[in-house]
Design a protein around this motif. Structure first.
Motif, PDB file in Angstrom:
ATOM      1  N   THR A  80     -45.015  28.911 -10.550  1.00 35.94           N
ATOM      2  CA  THR A  80     -43.925  29.222 -11.469  1.00 35.94           C
ATOM      3  C   THR A  80     -44.334  30.311 -12.447  1.00 35.94           C
ATOM      4  O   THR A  80     -45.386  30.220 -13.081  1.00 35.94           O
ATOM      5  CB  THR A  80     -43.511  27.971 -12.272  1.00 35.94           C
TER       6      THR A  80
ATOM      7  N   ARG B 251     -39.676  30.573  -9.498  1.00 36.64           N
ATOM      8  CA  ARG B 251     -40.522  29.488  -8.985  1.00 36.64           C
ATOM      9  C   ARG B 251     -40.384  29.406  -7.471  1.00 36.64           C
ATOM     10  O   ARG B 251     -39.273  29.389  -6.939  1.00 36.64           O
ATOM     11  CB  ARG B 251     -40.132  28.149  -9.622  1.00 36.64           C
TER      12      ARG B 251
ATOM     13  N   ASP C 265     -39.534  19.040 -16.674  1.00 35.77           N
ATOM     14  CA  ASP C 265     -39.753  19.718 -15.406  1.00 35.77           C
ATOM     15  C   ASP C 265     -38.454  20.348 -14.951  1.00 35.77           C
ATOM     16  O   ASP C 265     -37.373  19.764 -15.098  1.00 35.77           O
ATOM     17  CB  ASP C 265     -40.255  18.739 -14.341  1.00 35.77           C
ATOM     18  N   TYR C 266     -38.568  21.555 -14.400  1.00 37.93           N
ATOM     19  CA  TYR C 266     -37.418  22.227 -13.828  1.00 37.93           C
ATOM     20  C   TYR C 266     -37.188  21.767 -12.391  1.00 37.93           C
ATOM     21  O   TYR C 266     -38.105  21.288 -11.722  1.00 37.93           O
ATOM     22  CB  TYR C 266     -37.628  23.745 -13.841  1.00 37.93           C
TER      23      TYR C 266
ATOM     24  N   ILE D 255     -43.585  22.141 -20.353  1.00 38.49           N
ATOM     25  CA  ILE D 255     -42.526  22.547 -19.435  1.00 38.49           C
ATOM     26  C   ILE D 255     -43.187  23.038 -18.156  1.00 38.49           C
ATOM     27  O   ILE D 255     -44.010  23.964 -18.184  1.00 38.49           O
ATOM     28  CB  ILE D 255     -41.634  23.648 -20.030  1.00 38.49           C
ATOM     29  N   GLY D 256     -42.850  22.411 -17.039  1.00 38.74           N
ATOM     30  CA  GLY D 256     -43.434  22.798 -15.769  1.00 38.74           C
ATOM     31  C   GLY D 256     -44.937  22.683 -15.739  1.00 38.74           C
ATOM     32  O   GLY D 256     -45.617  23.469 -15.068  1.00 38.74           O
TER      33      GLY D 256
ATOM     34  N   LEU E 266     -31.462  24.099 -15.913  1.00 38.77           N
ATOM     35  CA  LEU E 266     -32.468  23.983 -14.855  1.00 38.77           C
ATOM     36  C   LEU E 266     -33.320  22.725 -14.969  1.00 38.77           C
ATOM     37  O   LEU E 266     -34.155  22.462 -14.094  1.00 38.77           O
ATOM     38  CB  LEU E 266     -33.396  25.201 -14.875  1.00 38.77           C
ATOM     39  N   VAL E 267     -33.116  21.937 -16.029  1.00 35.47           N
ATOM     40  CA  VAL E 267     -33.963  20.762 -16.242  1.00 35.47           C
ATOM     41  C   VAL E 267     -33.696  19.707 -15.168  1.00 35.47           C
ATOM     42  O   VAL E 267     -32.552  19.313 -14.926  1.00 35.47           O
ATOM     43  CB  VAL E 267     -33.730  20.166 -17.641  1.00 35.47           C
ATOM     44  N   ASP E 268     -34.753  19.269 -14.527  1.00 32.69           N
ATOM     45  CA  ASP E 268     -34.663  18.189 -13.551  1.00 32.69           C
ATOM     46  C   ASP E 268     -34.776  16.835 -14.232  1.00 32.69           C
ATOM     47  O   ASP E 268     -34.015  15.910 -13.939  1.00 32.69           O
ATOM     48  CB  ASP E 268     -35.759  18.343 -12.500  1.00 32.69           C
TER      49      ASP E 268
ATOM     50  N   GLY F  65     -31.827  15.413 -15.626  1.00 35.94           N
ATOM     51  CA  GLY F  65     -31.126  16.638 -15.941  1.00 35.94           C
ATOM     52  C   GLY F  65     -29.625  16.477 -15.882  1.00 35.94           C
ATOM     53  O   GLY F  65     -28.886  17.139 -16.629  1.00 35.94           O
TER      54      GLY F  65
ATOM     55  N   LEU G 202     -36.505  27.480 -23.116  1.00 35.97           N
ATOM     56  CA  LEU G 202     -35.993  26.421 -22.241  1.00 35.97           C
ATOM     57  C   LEU G 202     -34.584  26.773 -21.754  1.00 35.97           C
ATOM     58  O   LEU G 202     -33.727  27.194 -22.532  1.00 35.97           O
ATOM     59  CB  LEU G 202     -35.970  25.097 -23.000  1.00 35.97           C
TER      60      LEU G 202
END
Length: 665
Positions: free
Chosen positions: A210, A197, A135-136, A82-83, A108-110, A30, A104
């Motif tokens: 989430t 989440r 993944d967030y 996503i997640g 917040l994207v990890d 991210g 999206l």
């Protein structure tokens, strides 16, 4: 705002030495994504090497995706989640595998973990060309309040934070968005988007729940015929139907659980979603006479749910290190209804077809990884999938049930590492599912006969279509700080999915073969400068003979994505990115080709304080007069006596800027 280390700012590709099973497998952090100026949320996927993201209609609609010689349309043959929640939609009103990423939130994207090719046992439907799992984060370093303003009514605000709650973290985010775009008919895209989440522990040893919610509506300027622009009938940014557009929503709830032991790893994901779409389009304009014109509505209401569980055992067998894994995945989609309607100015005139569809799938996969020596390991896998379709159509002749099953073997051989270098040999079978309605159809919905309006017979499609691929890959750190991968690949499909311009949908077509090469690089030259560069070339053809030719419309040959990132220049930071999208054949005999496009985006930022940051993003820096997408098909304008074959285009947005003020609390 916590100051990040240089390595984090550069966001080096995660070290996959001894872990990856293919040269085209990778992870984008991210932090690396945060350095990239992103015009649309879906363009986050352009960090996947070789993947191009465009748009042929309003920004509220799913993007167009291109990878490895595929026009993936809105997501077919590229699986995205996503997640832990799948984004691809089977038997979708607009296109098989429809992947709408407008919900999206890039901040917040990890990480984005991506794979390409059908070599991975845990990847199922839609993943033949590749897959990306987004993944967030579970926790932000600090709360985030952000406002972005730009031309043409662009306004975006984001509020996010992750306070500690009990023994875990509560991540929240709320996004408000509006944009009119450069179009002569204001897009008036409005978006309300949020996420909540709660999590404890980590991705590998912990759990999370989430909830995500998204609503959007917009007016669409779809692709337009070149002849109308040449005559001065409309501007490049004009529209021939100012009532096209759509509205959509998506609500999901998911849970992820993982437990890591000394000799085992267990994971489980459960999810449910409710989504809907009303999409009004007009790609051929007046073949039905104006009025009423050719506008049509594609609509669906969907409820879906699924799960994924897997268990890995680490141990030794006969003196060799082994990892044995087993996984089970299931999904059910209920569409009530999914339909196609003739409309004028968004008013329904007639129902072409309306169906209630239930689609079920179950996939079981097994995998063994054995480390035979210090420099050689193998991964062998087997996957079995079963699908069941039930279609209840407004025309009983198109109702029915269908089912299919497929077994797909996988094999990877990995040699190394030697001096931070690994060699990969991959082979595998994959598949993509077809629209359930196509598996039970017997009569054309428009004509009511076994023949369409052109006299072609109506044919059912195979529910599951096999693909087969192979790859030779190399991963190496050539010099300290320079990570590079090369992949030579080939992919065959038993049936191609092609875009049909006058219907705005895809249909099953002829078998195909593609091959090509990808070269991916990330080089950290110093503590303040990094360069990444991705290049790809592919060759795509139909495998059978036909009078119309063997080129695959929309199959891109060459792409490039090059970025330069700077930081630690006092309070200044920035990046510049150049993207090349090569020409594509638009018809099977290659007599008409799209033009190439070259775009440059720029980000310049200044840290006013440890908590306050100001950034300027400039898109299409050199104001290139390029096109996001081009098609070749027949359409008819008002005053024309018959349909005319022509180039239809959606222009790239002109140069624009956005100013962001961000505060960390």
């Amino acid at each position: 705002m916590t100051e990040l280390s240089t390595v984090e700012v550069r966001s080096r590709i995660e070290n996959l030495e001894g872990i990856a099973s293919a040269g085209s497998e990778g992870v984008v952090s991210g932090l690396r994504l945060s350095t990239v100026p992103v015009l649309r949320p879906g363009e986050a996927l352009e960090m996947v090497p070789g993947l191009i993201v465009t748009q042929h209609a309003g920004d509220g609609k799913a993007n167009q995706y291109f990878l490895r010689g595929f026009n993936l349309d809105h997501g077919t043959d590229f699986a995205t989640s996503i997640g832990g929640v799948p984004v691809n939609m089977p038997t979708h009103a607009h296109g098989q595998g429809y992947t709408d990423l407008n919900f999206l939130i890039p901040e917040l994207v990890d990480r984005i973990a991506y794979r390409k090719g059908p070599y991975f046992a845990e990847e199922g439907d839609f993943s033949s060309a590749g897959a990306a799992h987004i993944d967030y984060v579970r926790r932000l370093d600090a709360g985030l309040a952000q406002v972005t303003l730009g031309r043409n009514g662009y306004a975006r605000s984001l509020l996010a934070g992750s306070p500690q709650l009990a023994e875990g973290n509560l991540l929240y985010a709320l996004e408000l968005f509006h944009n009119d775009g450069p179009w002569q008919v204001d897009e008036h895209y409005r978006k309300l988007n949020g996420i909540l989440r709660y999590s404890r522990g980590s991705r590998d040893d912990g759990w999370s729940v989430t909830g995500m919610a998204y609503r959007g509506r917009w007016v669409s300027t779809d692709q337009i015929p070149q002849r109308a622009v040449d005559r001065g009938q409309i501007d490049r940014f004009g529209s021939l139907d100012d009532s096209a557009g759509g509205r959509t929503h998506r609500y999901s709830l998911s849970g992820e659980w993982a437990r890591r032991g000394e000799d085992a790893q267990t994971r489980a994901t459960f999810w449910g979603l409710a989504s809907g779409l009303d999409l009004w389009s007009n790609f051929s304009y007046c073949t039905n006479g104006c009025p009423p014109g050719d506008q049509f509505k594609q609509a669906e209401r969907r409820k879906a749910g699924g799960f994924s569980v897997s268990h890995e055992l680490f141990g030794r067998l006969g003196g060799f290190e082994v990892i044995n894994a087993i996984g089970l995945q299931g999904r059910i989609d209920r569409l009530s209804p999914v339909g196609l309607y003739q409309t004028e100015a968004r008013e329904t005139l007639a129902t072409v077809r309306e169906d209630h569809v239930t689609q079920r799938s179950l996939g079981l996969w097994l995998q063994n990884e054995t480390k035979w020596t210090s420099w050689f390991r193998s991964i062998q896998g087997l996957r079995a999938d079963a699908y069941d379709f039930t279609v209840d159509s407004d025309n009983p002749a198109n109702s029915g049930k269908a089912d299919d099953a497929i077994v797909t073997p996988k094999l990877s051989l990995i040699f190394g590492p030697w001096r931070k270098t690994e060699l990969y040999l991959n082979y595998g079978h994959g598949f993509h599912s077809n629209d359930a309605r196509g598996s039970t159809i017997t009569v054309d919905p428009a004509t009511g006969t076994p023949f369409d309006a052109n006299g072609n017979p109506v044919r059912r499609v195979q529910p599951l279509v096999r693909t087969r691929g192979s790859e030779l890959g190399l991963r190496s750190e050539i010099l300290p700080g320079w990570q590079s991968t090369v992949a030579l690949w080939q992919l065959e499909a038993a049936s191609e999915l092609l875009f049909v311009g006058d219907a705005g949908t895809t249909e099953a077509s002829r078998p195909s073969r593609r091959y090509g090469v990808e070269w991916t690089n990330l080089y950290t030259l110093s503590d303040w400068l990094a360069v990444d560069a991705d290049f790809s070339w592919s060759h795509a053809r139909f495998r059978d003979s036909a009078p119309e030719g063997d080129h695959i419309p929309g199959a891109v040959t060459t792409t490039a994505n090059v970025g330069l990132t700077l930081d630690r220049l006092g309070p200044w930071f920035g990046s510049v990115r150049w993207r090349y999208f090569g020409p594509r054949p638009l018809v099977e005999d290659n007599s008409v080709r799209s033009r190439a496009s070259s775009l440059t985006n720029l980000r310049v930022g200044y840290r006013l304080s440890p908590r306050l940051m100001l950034a300027l993003d400039v898109y299409n820096l050199f104001d290139s007069k390029a096109n996001d997408i081009e098609y070749w098909y027949e359409s008819q304008l008002a005053g024309e006596g018959a349909p005319v074959a022509d180039r239809h285009l959606h222009p790239t947005e002109p140069r624009s800027g956005r100013l962001t003020l961000q505060y960390r609390f």
